[in-house]
Every structure is written in C-alpha cells, then in structure tokens.
Design a protein around this motif. Structure first.
Motif, PDB file in Angstrom:
ATOM      1  N   VAL A  37       0.879  -1.163   0.000  1.00  0.00           N
ATOM      2  CA  VAL A  37       0.000   0.000   0.000  1.00  0.00           C
ATOM      3  C   VAL A  37       0.919   1.217   0.000  1.00  0.00           C
ATOM      4  CG1 VAL A  37      -1.860   1.231   1.183  1.00  0.00           C
ATOM      5  CG2 VAL A  37      -1.731  -1.280   1.317  1.00  0.00           C
ATOM      6  N   VAL A  38       0.788   2.061  -1.018  1.00  0.00           N
ATOM      7  CA  VAL A  38       1.678   3.215  -1.145  1.00  0.00           C
ATOM      8  C   VAL A  38       0.877   4.515  -1.139  1.00  0.00           C
ATOM      9  CG1 VAL A  38       3.463   1.936  -2.394  1.00  0.00           C
ATOM     10  CG2 VAL A  38       1.685   3.104  -3.675  1.00  0.00           C
ATOM     11  N   ASP A  39       1.553   5.584  -0.661  1.00  0.00           N
ATOM     12  CA  ASP A  39       0.925   6.903  -0.664  1.00  0.00           C
ATOM     13  C   ASP A  39       1.243   7.623  -1.970  1.00  0.00           C
ATOM     14  OD1 ASP A  39       3.551   7.866  -0.419  1.00  0.00           O
ATOM     15  OD2 ASP A  39       3.321   8.479   1.668  1.00  0.00           O
ATOM     16  N   GLU A  40       0.885   8.891  -2.044  1.00  0.00           N
ATOM     17  CA  GLU A  40       1.082   9.669  -3.274  1.00  0.00           C
ATOM     18  C   GLU A  40       2.547   9.818  -3.658  1.00  0.00           C
ATOM     19  OE1 GLU A  40      -0.570  11.108  -0.505  1.00  0.00           O
ATOM     20  OE2 GLU A  40      -2.467  10.272  -1.161  1.00  0.00           O
ATOM     21  N   GLU A  41       3.458   9.723  -2.667  1.00  0.00           N
ATOM     22  CA  GLU A  41       4.896   9.854  -2.943  1.00  0.00           C
ATOM     23  C   GLU A  41       5.565   8.501  -3.164  1.00  0.00           C
ATOM     24  OE1 GLU A  41       3.702  11.811  -0.089  1.00  0.00           O
ATOM     25  OE2 GLU A  41       3.314  13.319  -1.625  1.00  0.00           O
ATOM     26  N   ASN A  42       4.759   7.435  -3.346  1.00  0.00           N
ATOM     27  CA  ASN A  42       5.264   6.085  -3.592  1.00  0.00           C
ATOM     28  C   ASN A  42       5.978   5.489  -2.375  1.00  0.00           C
ATOM     29  OD1 ASN A  42       5.417   3.842  -5.358  1.00  0.00           O
ATOM     30  ND2 ASN A  42       7.551   4.322  -5.818  1.00  0.00           N
ATOM     31  N   ARG A  43       5.675   5.988  -1.174  1.00  0.00           N
ATOM     32  CA  ARG A  43       6.228   5.434   0.062  1.00  0.00           C
ATOM     33  C   ARG A  43       5.315   4.320   0.548  1.00  0.00           C
ATOM     34  NH1 ARG A  43       6.681  11.200   2.633  1.00  0.00           N
ATOM     35  NH2 ARG A  43       4.483  10.669   2.610  1.00  0.00           N
ATOM     36  N   VAL A  44       5.911   3.239   1.042  1.00  0.00           N
ATOM     37  CA  VAL A  44       5.134   2.110   1.548  1.00  0.00           C
ATOM     38  C   VAL A  44       4.544   2.501   2.902  1.00  0.00           C
ATOM     39  CG1 VAL A  44       5.198  -0.310   2.250  1.00  0.00           C
ATOM     40  CG2 VAL A  44       6.618   0.463   0.336  1.00  0.00           C
ATOM     41  N   VAL A  45       3.210   2.478   2.995  1.00  0.00           N
ATOM     42  CA  VAL A  45       2.524   2.845   4.237  1.00  0.00           C
ATOM     43  C   VAL A  45       1.777   1.663   4.848  1.00  0.00           C
ATOM     44  CG1 VAL A  45       2.310   5.273   3.617  1.00  0.00           C
ATOM     45  CG2 VAL A  45       0.479   3.679   2.986  1.00  0.00           C
ATOM     46  N   GLY A  46       1.808   0.541   4.146  1.00  0.00           N
ATOM     47  CA  GLY A  46       1.130  -0.642   4.652  1.00  0.00           C
ATOM     48  C   GLY A  46       1.222  -1.769   3.648  1.00  0.00           C
ATOM     49  N   SER A  47       0.517  -2.841   3.968  1.00  0.00           N
ATOM     50  CA  SER A  47       0.467  -4.009   3.097  1.00  0.00           C
ATOM     51  C   SER A  47      -0.939  -4.588   3.186  1.00  0.00           C
ATOM     52  CB  SER A  47       1.494  -5.043   3.549  1.00  0.00           C
ATOM     53  OG  SER A  47       1.422  -6.202   2.762  1.00  0.00           O
ATOM     54  N   PHE A  48      -1.504  -4.947   2.047  1.00  0.00           N
ATOM     55  CA  PHE A  48      -2.808  -5.597   2.016  1.00  0.00           C
ATOM     56  C   PHE A  48      -2.570  -7.038   1.615  1.00  0.00           C
ATOM     57  CE2 PHE A  48      -6.686  -7.040  -0.085  1.00  0.00           C
ATOM     58  CZ  PHE A  48      -7.618  -6.774   0.905  1.00  0.00           C
ATOM     59  N   THR A  49      -2.811  -7.958   2.534  1.00  0.00           N
ATOM     60  CA  THR A  49      -2.515  -9.374   2.310  1.00  0.00           C
ATOM     61  C   THR A  49      -3.796 -10.193   2.208  1.00  0.00           C
ATOM     62  OG1 THR A  49      -2.485  -9.932   4.662  1.00  0.00           O
ATOM     63  CG2 THR A  49      -0.414  -9.116   3.702  1.00  0.00           C
ATOM     64  N   GLU A  50      -3.620 -11.437   1.793  1.00  0.00           N
ATOM     65  CA  GLU A  50      -4.755 -12.359   1.779  1.00  0.00           C
ATOM     66  C   GLU A  50      -5.350 -12.465   3.179  1.00  0.00           C
ATOM     67  OE1 GLU A  50      -3.435 -15.570  -1.633  1.00  0.00           O
ATOM     68  OE2 GLU A  50      -2.433 -15.629   0.317  1.00  0.00           O
ATOM     69  N   ALA A  51      -4.495 -12.474   4.190  1.00  0.00           N
ATOM     70  CA  ALA A  51      -4.974 -12.554   5.575  1.00  0.00           C
ATOM     71  C   ALA A  51      -5.804 -11.330   5.942  1.00  0.00           C
ATOM     72  CB  ALA A  51      -3.796 -12.708   6.533  1.00  0.00           C
ATOM     73  N   ASP A  52      -5.377 -10.150   5.489  1.00  0.00           N
ATOM     74  CA  ASP A  52      -6.164  -8.936   5.741  1.00  0.00           C
ATOM     75  C   ASP A  52      -7.535  -9.061   5.095  1.00  0.00           C
ATOM     76  OD1 ASP A  52      -4.019  -7.695   7.101  1.00  0.00           O
ATOM     77  OD2 ASP A  52      -3.211  -6.911   5.215  1.00  0.00           O
ATOM     78  N   ALA A  53      -7.573  -9.577   3.870  1.00  0.00           N
ATOM     79  CA  ALA A  53      -8.840  -9.752   3.163  1.00  0.00           C
ATOM     80  C   ALA A  53      -9.731 -10.748   3.903  1.00  0.00           C
ATOM     81  CB  ALA A  53      -8.586 -10.217   1.736  1.00  0.00           C
ATOM     82  N   LEU A  54      -9.134 -11.834   4.394  1.00  0.00           N
ATOM     83  CA  LEU A  54      -9.912 -12.852   5.096  1.00  0.00           C
ATOM     84  C   LEU A  54     -10.387 -12.390   6.471  1.00  0.00           C
ATOM     85  CD1 LEU A  54      -7.932 -16.068   4.160  1.00  0.00           C
ATOM     86  CD2 LEU A  54     -10.212 -15.398   3.382  1.00  0.00           C
ATOM     87  N   SER A  55      -9.692 -11.421   7.064  1.00  0.00           N
ATOM     88  CA  SER A  55     -10.106 -10.944   8.386  1.00  0.00           C
ATOM     89  C   SER A  55     -11.514 -10.370   8.331  1.00  0.00           C
ATOM     90  CB  SER A  55      -9.122  -9.902   8.923  1.00  0.00           C
ATOM     91  OG  SER A  55      -9.206  -8.706   8.177  1.00  0.00           O
ATOM     92  N   GLY A  56     -11.898  -9.821   7.186  1.00  0.00           N
ATOM     93  CA  GLY A  56     -13.255  -9.315   7.033  1.00  0.00           C
ATOM     94  C   GLY A  56     -14.295 -10.414   7.096  1.00  0.00           C
ATOM     95  N   VAL A  57     -13.921 -11.618   6.713  1.00  0.00           N
ATOM     96  CA  VAL A  57     -14.849 -12.747   6.777  1.00  0.00           C
ATOM     97  C   VAL A  57     -15.196 -13.026   8.239  1.00  0.00           C
ATOM     98  CG1 VAL A  57     -15.111 -15.218   6.327  1.00  0.00           C
ATOM     99  CG2 VAL A  57     -14.025 -13.741   4.627  1.00  0.00           C
ATOM    100  N   LEU A  58     -14.206 -12.918   9.126  1.00  0.00           N
ATOM    101  CA  LEU A  58     -14.434 -13.181  10.549  1.00  0.00           C
ATOM    102  C   LEU A  58     -15.363 -12.155  11.180  1.00  0.00           C
ATOM    103  CD1 LEU A  58     -10.802 -14.139  11.635  1.00  0.00           C
ATOM    104  CD2 LEU A  58     -12.713 -15.660  11.146  1.00  0.00           C
ATOM    105  N   THR A  59     -15.301 -10.914  10.702  1.00  0.00           N
ATOM    106  CA  THR A  59     -16.147  -9.859  11.255  1.00  0.00           C
ATOM    107  C   THR A  59     -17.496  -9.775  10.543  1.00  0.00           C
ATOM    108  OG1 THR A  59     -15.252  -8.172   9.772  1.00  0.00           O
ATOM    109  CG2 THR A  59     -14.136  -8.471  11.903  1.00  0.00           C
ATOM    110  N   GLY A  60     -17.665 -10.564   9.495  1.00  0.00           N
ATOM    111  CA  GLY A  60     -18.914 -10.544   8.753  1.00  0.00           C
ATOM    112  C   GLY A  60     -18.989  -9.432   7.725  1.00  0.00           C
ATOM    113  N   GLU A  61     -17.867  -8.739   7.484  1.00  0.00           N
ATOM    114  CA  GLU A  61     -17.842  -7.634   6.517  1.00  0.00           C
ATOM    115  C   GLU A  61     -16.709  -7.817   5.524  1.00  0.00           C
ATOM    116  OE1 GLU A  61     -17.525  -3.934   8.506  1.00  0.00           O
ATOM    117  OE2 GLU A  61     -19.129  -4.362   9.897  1.00  0.00           O
TER     118      GLU A  61
END
Length: 190
Positions: A37-61
């Motif tokens: 996940v990068v900001d407007e200056e191409n700096r890494v500000v995070g990461s979106f992983t399969e685990a992050d995507a699956l965490s929404g399944v646990l919360t129902g969203e």
C-alpha cells in the motif's frame, strides 16, 4: 546476491483509499499474496494481504460497500533496501512468516521480493520457465496434465494431443506470455 538482483518490478500496488473488493481482485488476478500500500509519494505505508482480506470474513464484513484498504491493511510493514543480501531477506521471511517483502530505494517503492523470487536462482532459468508454462497450462485445463513441457535455451517444446488447431494456437500463445521464452514448438497431434 542482493534484493536488486532478484526483485520483481513493476509492483502491483494499491493506495489506502482503494476499495477492499478491488484489492482482492488484484490479489487473485495476479496470483500474489500481498499488495504494498503506497501513498502519493510512492512510500510504503502498509500491506494488504490475503490474511487482511480474510479478516473481514471473521467480522462478517468481507467486502462491505465503501470499505477501504486502509481500514484492514497491515500497518507495520517490513521493507528492505536495494542492497540487502538475499540471505538476510530469506531469514526475515522465515522468522516473520512473510510471503513477500517490499524493496525501497530512497524511501520509495522500487520492487518486491517474494518467496518465489528467492527460489528462482536455485533452479536453472529454463526450469523456471518450464514451471511457469506448466502452471499456465494447468490453469487452462482445470489442473489436468495434457501436455509435457521441456525448455532448452528459452525454446519451449510442448508434446501431447491437441483438440484442434485453435487449441494449438492458444497453447503456443500461452507459452509465449512467459518471460524468457524465445520460441514455442508444438509436437503432437490434433
């Protein structure tokens, strides 16, 4: 060997304001486990992983309308510099159980190193090409082994039975999409 020697680029990325649904589609489309996940200056500000995507399944969203990557992304991201030794990268991946690590240069994203990038130098270039071609064929056939693949100096030879000329053309076209393929030879019958 250094990160710069094995990293993949260009990198598929998302921004914090990218919808989660769009990010999941990118993960699936590109067959990758994480998106920097990068900001407007191409700096890494995070990461979106399969685990992050699956965490929404646990919360129902899992893909609630309007849900953005910034609401589920991993914020503490391990990054390495261009000159980081691959043994240090491999150790970090094993210790932290990471599947990929972004590579930065002067603070901006320059590439990404995945486990596959670390494994590639362990086999010959032709072996890596053959593995990629076989993977494409398995996706096309629904994981049935219809053809054998061999590669010599970038020349891909595919042996087997083809349904018709259209399938022969499709198989050749698929093989040609793999980086490093110089030519494709089809040895088999219709």
């Amino acid at each position: 060997m250094r990160a710069r020697d094995i990293m993949t680029r260009p990198v598929v990325v998302v921004g914090p304001a990218t919808p989660v649904r769009e990010a999941i589609v990118l993960l699936m489309e590109h067959g990758i486990a994480a998106l920097p996940v990068v900001d407007e200056e191409n700096r890494v500000v995070g990461s979106f992983t399969e685990a992050d995507a699956l965490s929404g399944v646990l919360t129902g969203e899992p893909v609630a309308p309007g849900r953005l990557v910034e609401s589920v992304m991993t914020r503490l991201v391990v990054v390495v510099e261009l000159d980081t030794d691959v043994s240090d990268i491999a150790a970090r991946m094993l210790v932290d159980r990471l599947r990929s690590i972004p590579v930065v240069d002067a603070g901006g994203l320059a590439g990404i190193v995945s486990r596959r990038d670390l494994l590639r130098p362990l086999v010959g270039h032709d072996d890596a090409i053959a593995a990629q071609v076989r993977g494409l064929f398995k996706d096309y056939t629904g994981h049935r082994d219809l053809w054998s693949v061999s590669v010599t100096a970038g020349l891909v030879t595919v042996r087997g039975i083809f349904a018709d000329e259209a399938e022969r053309g499709l198989v050749a076209a698929l093989a040609k999409t793999v980086e490093g393929v110089t030519a494709v030879e089809l040895a088999g019958k219709n």
